[in-house]
Design a protein around this motif. Sequence first.
Motif, PDB file in Angstrom:
ATOM      1  N   GLN A  30      -4.172   7.021  -2.064  1.00 38.41           N
ATOM      2  CA  GLN A  30      -3.436   5.789  -1.901  1.00 38.41           C
ATOM      3  C   GLN A  30      -3.681   4.936  -3.025  1.00 38.41           C
ATOM      4  O   GLN A  30      -4.600   4.739  -3.842  1.00 38.41           O
ATOM      5  CB  GLN A  30      -3.968   5.195  -0.594  1.00 38.41           C
ATOM      6  CG  GLN A  30      -5.332   4.546  -0.673  1.00 38.41           C
ATOM      7  CD  GLN A  30      -5.556   3.514   0.710  1.00 38.41           C
ATOM      8  OE1 GLN A  30      -5.337   4.169   1.559  1.00 38.41           O
ATOM      9  NE2 GLN A  30      -6.375   2.651   0.423  1.00 38.41           N
ATOM     10  N   VAL A  31      -2.783   3.921  -3.181  1.00 40.62           N
ATOM     11  CA  VAL A  31      -2.660   2.712  -4.313  1.00 40.62           C
ATOM     12  C   VAL A  31      -2.336   1.501  -3.591  1.00 40.62           C
ATOM     13  O   VAL A  31      -1.298   1.443  -2.694  1.00 40.62           O
ATOM     14  CB  VAL A  31      -1.758   3.085  -5.196  1.00 40.62           C
ATOM     15  CG1 VAL A  31      -1.558   2.045  -6.303  1.00 40.62           C
ATOM     16  CG2 VAL A  31      -1.762   4.409  -6.086  1.00 40.62           C
ATOM     17  N   THR A  32      -3.109   0.405  -3.903  1.00 40.82           N
ATOM     18  CA  THR A  32      -2.620  -0.915  -3.381  1.00 40.82           C
ATOM     19  C   THR A  32      -2.237  -1.679  -4.526  1.00 40.82           C
ATOM     20  O   THR A  32      -3.141  -1.785  -5.764  1.00 40.82           O
ATOM     21  CB  THR A  32      -4.018  -1.531  -2.942  1.00 40.82           C
ATOM     22  OG1 THR A  32      -4.622  -0.628  -1.845  1.00 40.82           O
ATOM     23  CG2 THR A  32      -3.729  -2.918  -2.213  1.00 40.82           C
ATOM     24  N   LYS A  74      -6.781   5.960  -5.467  1.00 42.04           N
ATOM     25  CA  LYS A  74      -7.893   6.191  -4.728  1.00 42.04           C
ATOM     26  C   LYS A  74      -7.759   7.415  -3.796  1.00 42.04           C
ATOM     27  O   LYS A  74      -6.610   7.529  -3.129  1.00 42.04           O
ATOM     28  CB  LYS A  74      -8.398   5.087  -3.695  1.00 42.04           C
ATOM     29  CG  LYS A  74      -9.142   5.083  -2.959  1.00 42.04           C
ATOM     30  CD  LYS A  74      -9.781   3.929  -1.970  1.00 42.04           C
ATOM     31  CE  LYS A  74     -10.550   4.266  -0.902  1.00 42.04           C
ATOM     32  NZ  LYS A  74      -9.959   4.928   0.336  1.00 42.04           N
ATOM     33  N   LYS A  75      -8.666   8.266  -3.868  1.00 43.57           N
ATOM     34  CA  LYS A  75      -8.749   9.526  -2.910  1.00 43.57           C
ATOM     35  C   LYS A  75      -9.302   9.395  -1.579  1.00 43.57           C
ATOM     36  O   LYS A  75     -10.279   8.566  -1.379  1.00 43.57           O
ATOM     37  CB  LYS A  75      -9.544  10.615  -3.661  1.00 43.57           C
ATOM     38  CG  LYS A  75      -9.065  11.045  -5.055  1.00 43.57           C
ATOM     39  CD  LYS A  75      -9.755  12.143  -5.709  1.00 43.57           C
ATOM     40  CE  LYS A  75      -9.426  12.178  -7.004  1.00 43.57           C
ATOM     41  NZ  LYS A  75      -9.952  13.477  -7.906  1.00 43.57           N
ATOM     42  N   ASN A  76      -8.557   9.928  -0.805  1.00 42.40           N
ATOM     43  CA  ASN A  76      -8.835   9.730   0.832  1.00 42.40           C
ATOM     44  C   ASN A  76      -9.597  11.114   1.049  1.00 42.40           C
ATOM     45  O   ASN A  76      -8.779  11.990   1.114  1.00 42.40           O
ATOM     46  CB  ASN A  76      -7.771   9.290   1.652  1.00 42.40           C
ATOM     47  CG  ASN A  76      -7.441   7.974   1.299  1.00 42.40           C
ATOM     48  OD1 ASN A  76      -7.941   6.840   0.763  1.00 42.40           O
ATOM     49  ND2 ASN A  76      -6.072   7.711   1.606  1.00 42.40           N
ATOM     50  N   TYR A  77     -10.734  10.973   1.938  1.00 41.21           N
ATOM     51  CA  TYR A  77     -11.511  12.069   2.433  1.00 41.21           C
ATOM     52  C   TYR A  77     -11.190  12.147   4.044  1.00 41.21           C
ATOM     53  O   TYR A  77     -11.384  11.172   4.597  1.00 41.21           O
ATOM     54  CB  TYR A  77     -12.823  12.261   1.889  1.00 41.21           C
ATOM     55  CG  TYR A  77     -12.805  12.455   0.348  1.00 41.21           C
ATOM     56  CD1 TYR A  77     -12.611  13.526  -0.296  1.00 41.21           C
ATOM     57  CD2 TYR A  77     -12.944  11.560  -0.463  1.00 41.21           C
ATOM     58  CE1 TYR A  77     -12.759  14.001  -1.559  1.00 41.21           C
ATOM     59  CE2 TYR A  77     -12.947  11.580  -1.625  1.00 41.21           C
ATOM     60  CZ  TYR A  77     -12.789  12.750  -2.386  1.00 41.21           C
ATOM     61  OH  TYR A  77     -12.910  12.807  -3.623  1.00 41.21           O
ATOM     62  N   VAL A  94       0.997  -1.245   0.082  1.00 36.85           N
ATOM     63  CA  VAL A  94       0.008   0.073   0.007  1.00 36.85           C
ATOM     64  C   VAL A  94       0.828   1.217   0.063  1.00 36.85           C
ATOM     65  O   VAL A  94       1.678   1.432   0.826  1.00 36.85           O
ATOM     66  CB  VAL A  94      -1.157  -0.001   1.104  1.00 36.85           C
ATOM     67  CG1 VAL A  94      -1.629   1.311   1.116  1.00 36.85           C
ATOM     68  CG2 VAL A  94      -1.799  -1.333   1.309  1.00 36.85           C
ATOM     69  N   LEU A  95       0.568   2.012  -1.002  1.00 35.29           N
ATOM     70  CA  LEU A  95       1.219   3.369  -0.930  1.00 35.29           C
ATOM     71  C   LEU A  95       0.613   4.616  -0.574  1.00 35.29           C
ATOM     72  O   LEU A  95      -0.759   4.593  -1.128  1.00 35.29           O
ATOM     73  CB  LEU A  95       1.828   3.757  -2.412  1.00 35.29           C
ATOM     74  CG  LEU A  95       2.698   2.621  -3.251  1.00 35.29           C
ATOM     75  CD1 LEU A  95       2.977   2.755  -4.559  1.00 35.29           C
ATOM     76  CD2 LEU A  95       3.973   2.319  -2.441  1.00 35.29           C
ATOM     77  N   ARG A  96       0.860   5.295   0.368  1.00 28.91           N
ATOM     78  CA  ARG A  96      -0.252   6.386   0.817  1.00 28.91           C
ATOM     79  C   ARG A  96       0.678   7.846   0.689  1.00 28.91           C
ATOM     80  O   ARG A  96       1.608   7.631   1.043  1.00 28.91           O
ATOM     81  CB  ARG A  96      -0.579   6.361   2.245  1.00 28.91           C
ATOM     82  CG  ARG A  96      -1.516   5.177   2.273  1.00 28.91           C
ATOM     83  CD  ARG A  96      -2.188   5.266   3.797  1.00 28.91           C
ATOM     84  NE  ARG A  96      -2.916   3.871   4.019  1.00 28.91           N
ATOM     85  CZ  ARG A  96      -2.698   2.522   4.266  1.00 28.91           C
ATOM     86  NH1 ARG A  96      -1.256   2.705   5.074  1.00 28.91           N
ATOM     87  NH2 ARG A  96      -3.319   1.713   4.432  1.00 28.91           N
TER      88      ARG A  96
END
Length: 162
Positions: free
Chosen positions: A69-71, A47-50, A20-22
């Motif tokens: 983030q990307v998985t 993916k966007k994090n809110y 997982v890259l954040r």
Amino acid sequence: MYHLSLKQNLSPVDSLEKIVLRANASDPESVHYLSLALQAISGQFPKKNYAKQPLAGFKLRKNQLIGVQVTLRGHKMMSFIKNLVFIVLPKFVDFNGVQTKKYDREGNLHFGLTQFLLWPQCEVSYEVFRKPSGFNISIISKGDIKKKKLISSYLGLPTTED
């Protein structure tokens, strides 16, 4: 008659579950650049994090965009590991290895990198990624905790006892 089980012959790499890259941004305007950088590095759209709750101390509102983030799994995960170990980490001048205290109690490895520019995919677009920002890498594996800590040495990821 003896039957060999396939599980005994698998390499430790097969117990890697995901990476997982954040990347979190201090201001909502820079999230777009973080998204481009993670997409260039991983080959997947992030993916966007809110924000889930408002926090007045951080001037954060509910549902405000705070990061991406990307998985990675399978082939893309192994490609990322190869780039990380053989291309990016040797470019760090003061990198001695990942500290063993970066393992959590389940045996998963979490560490951060400070620059996107060390990745060959981002070197081409220097103007876009020149602002120094970093991201976190989580290497999640399955299996016994003792075996999980051996996976990093099997992959060639240097570790230090600091």
